[in-house]
Design a protein around this motif. Structure first.
Motif, PDB file in Angstrom:
ATOM      1  N   MET A   1     -13.658   9.729  65.508  1.00  0.00           N
ATOM      2  CA  MET A   1     -12.808   9.271  66.605  1.00  0.00           C
ATOM      3  C   MET A   1     -12.697   7.747  66.590  1.00  0.00           C
ATOM      4  O   MET A   1     -11.609   7.190  66.714  1.00  0.00           O
ATOM      5  N   TRP A   2     -13.842   7.075  66.435  1.00  0.00           N
ATOM      6  CA  TRP A   2     -13.838   5.617  66.395  1.00  0.00           C
ATOM      7  C   TRP A   2     -13.055   5.096  65.183  1.00  0.00           C
ATOM      8  O   TRP A   2     -12.361   4.078  65.269  1.00  0.00           O
ATOM      9  N   LYS A   3     -13.158   5.815  64.071  1.00  0.00           N
ATOM     10  CA  LYS A   3     -12.429   5.392  62.870  1.00  0.00           C
ATOM     11  C   LYS A   3     -10.927   5.394  63.122  1.00  0.00           C
ATOM     12  O   LYS A   3     -10.227   4.428  62.775  1.00  0.00           O
ATOM     13  N   VAL A   4     -10.427   6.461  63.736  1.00  0.00           N
ATOM     14  CA  VAL A   4      -8.990   6.561  64.045  1.00  0.00           C
ATOM     15  C   VAL A   4      -8.563   5.429  64.981  1.00  0.00           C
ATOM     16  O   VAL A   4      -7.534   4.773  64.767  1.00  0.00           O
ATOM     17  N   ILE A   5      -9.371   5.183  66.018  1.00  0.00           N
ATOM     18  CA  ILE A   5      -9.036   4.152  67.004  1.00  0.00           C
ATOM     19  C   ILE A   5      -9.008   2.763  66.366  1.00  0.00           C
ATOM     20  O   ILE A   5      -8.065   1.984  66.562  1.00  0.00           O
ATOM     21  N   ILE A   6     -10.047   2.450  65.591  1.00  0.00           N
ATOM     22  CA  ILE A   6     -10.169   1.117  64.992  1.00  0.00           C
ATOM     23  C   ILE A   6      -9.068   0.866  63.968  1.00  0.00           C
ATOM     24  O   ILE A   6      -8.452  -0.211  63.934  1.00  0.00           O
TER      25      ILE A   6
ATOM     26  N   HIS B   1      -6.335  -2.261  61.918  1.00  0.00           N
ATOM     27  CA  HIS B   1      -6.026  -2.191  60.483  1.00  0.00           C
ATOM     28  C   HIS B   1      -6.998  -3.024  59.632  1.00  0.00           C
ATOM     29  O   HIS B   1      -6.565  -3.849  58.808  1.00  0.00           O
ATOM     30  N   PRO B   2      -8.289  -2.842  59.804  1.00  0.00           N
ATOM     31  CA  PRO B   2      -9.249  -3.648  59.034  1.00  0.00           C
ATOM     32  C   PRO B   2      -9.401  -3.159  57.596  1.00  0.00           C
ATOM     33  O   PRO B   2      -8.881  -2.106  57.224  1.00  0.00           O
ATOM     34  N   ASN B   3     -10.128  -3.927  56.817  1.00  0.00           N
ATOM     35  CA  ASN B   3     -10.480  -3.535  55.457  1.00  0.00           C
ATOM     36  C   ASN B   3     -11.309  -2.239  55.506  1.00  0.00           C
ATOM     37  O   ASN B   3     -12.179  -2.099  56.361  1.00  0.00           O
ATOM     38  N   PRO B   4     -11.043  -1.285  54.585  1.00  0.00           N
ATOM     39  CA  PRO B   4     -11.759   0.003  54.626  1.00  0.00           C
ATOM     40  C   PRO B   4     -13.281  -0.124  54.663  1.00  0.00           C
ATOM     41  O   PRO B   4     -13.952   0.613  55.388  1.00  0.00           O
ATOM     42  N   MET B   5     -13.842  -1.048  53.892  1.00  0.00           N
ATOM     43  CA  MET B   5     -15.291  -1.205  53.883  1.00  0.00           C
ATOM     44  C   MET B   5     -15.803  -1.758  55.213  1.00  0.00           C
ATOM     45  O   MET B   5     -16.896  -1.425  55.662  1.00  0.00           O
TER      46      MET B   5
END
Length: 212
Positions: free
Chosen positions: A171-176, A181-185
């Motif tokens: 859920m946090w991944k989707v929100i962030i 739009h940060p770097n994947p790492m």
């Protein structure tokens, strides 16, 4: 007044079931991507170094993925135990929940934590998460054996809060990703901690306020 309170409690439970059911379905869809065994799908596509260099990685991965989805389901059923009216239901499903975490899910999660994406920050977080998951579940088991059911219940809530990290992390991944739009790492480093710390803080707050 009592009727209104009862109705609001019933509505909350229905919403809780629907909400959990939706996110559980999403998690189940992710899990089913790995059936049949295929090391070239989804998350495993970015773990090819481990898949090729460490034959045991896939074993731990599948153990963790398959047991975790089952633990989400059994843990939630245990919370709703009063609604089933089945003798010894809570005890029996609790034994399955505890066994799977202590023997399979937590150890495999700790192992995978050492190879987590996102560098040392992510690795440290996932190893801590797996360790706390194991310890909280074992404490719940100990208190149950001692028939200290209040303490058992509190530690089981802590354990399930960590189990839910499988959902809250995503859920946090989707929100962030949607907002920043940060770097994947960078995402991995953030969600590695956000996935479980708010969960356990909320449970500690509820325990302190004697809400659970």
């Amino acid at each position: 007044m009592l009727s209104a309170k009862k109705n609001s409690s019933k509505l909350f439970k229905i919403l809780l079931i629907l909400g959990f059911g939706y996110f559980f379905w999403l998690m189940l869809k992710i899990t089913l991507e790995y059936i049949p065994f295929n090391p070239n799908v989804s998350f495993l596509m970015i773990k090819q170094t481990e898949v090729q260099d460490r034959p045991e990685y896939l074993v731990f991965f599948y153990i963790h993925v398959y047991t975790s989805i089952f633990l989400l389901f059994t843990g939630f059923l245990a919370i709703l135990r009063k609604d089933f009216g089945i003798r010894n239901f809570h005890r029996n499903i609790g034994k399955v929940y505890i066994f799977l975490i202590l023997i399979l899910a937590a150890p495999s999660g700790i192992y995978m934590g050492f190879f987590a994406n996102g560098g040392y920050l992510s690795k440290i977080s996932f190893v801590i998460l797996g360790s706390l998951w194991w310890v909280s579940t074992y404490k719940a088991y100990q208190f149950a054996k001692q028939k200290k059911f209040k303490e058992h219940k509190q530690w089981m809530w802590r354990s399930f809060a960590l189990t839910l990290s499988a959902i809250t992390l995503r859920m946090w991944k989707v929100i962030i990703v949607y907002l920043f739009h940060p770097n994947p790492m960078d995402v991995y480093q953030i969600i590695a901690w956000l996935g479980w710390i708010p969960n356990i803080l909320l449970i500690e707050y509820l325990i302190t306020k004697k809400q659970i």
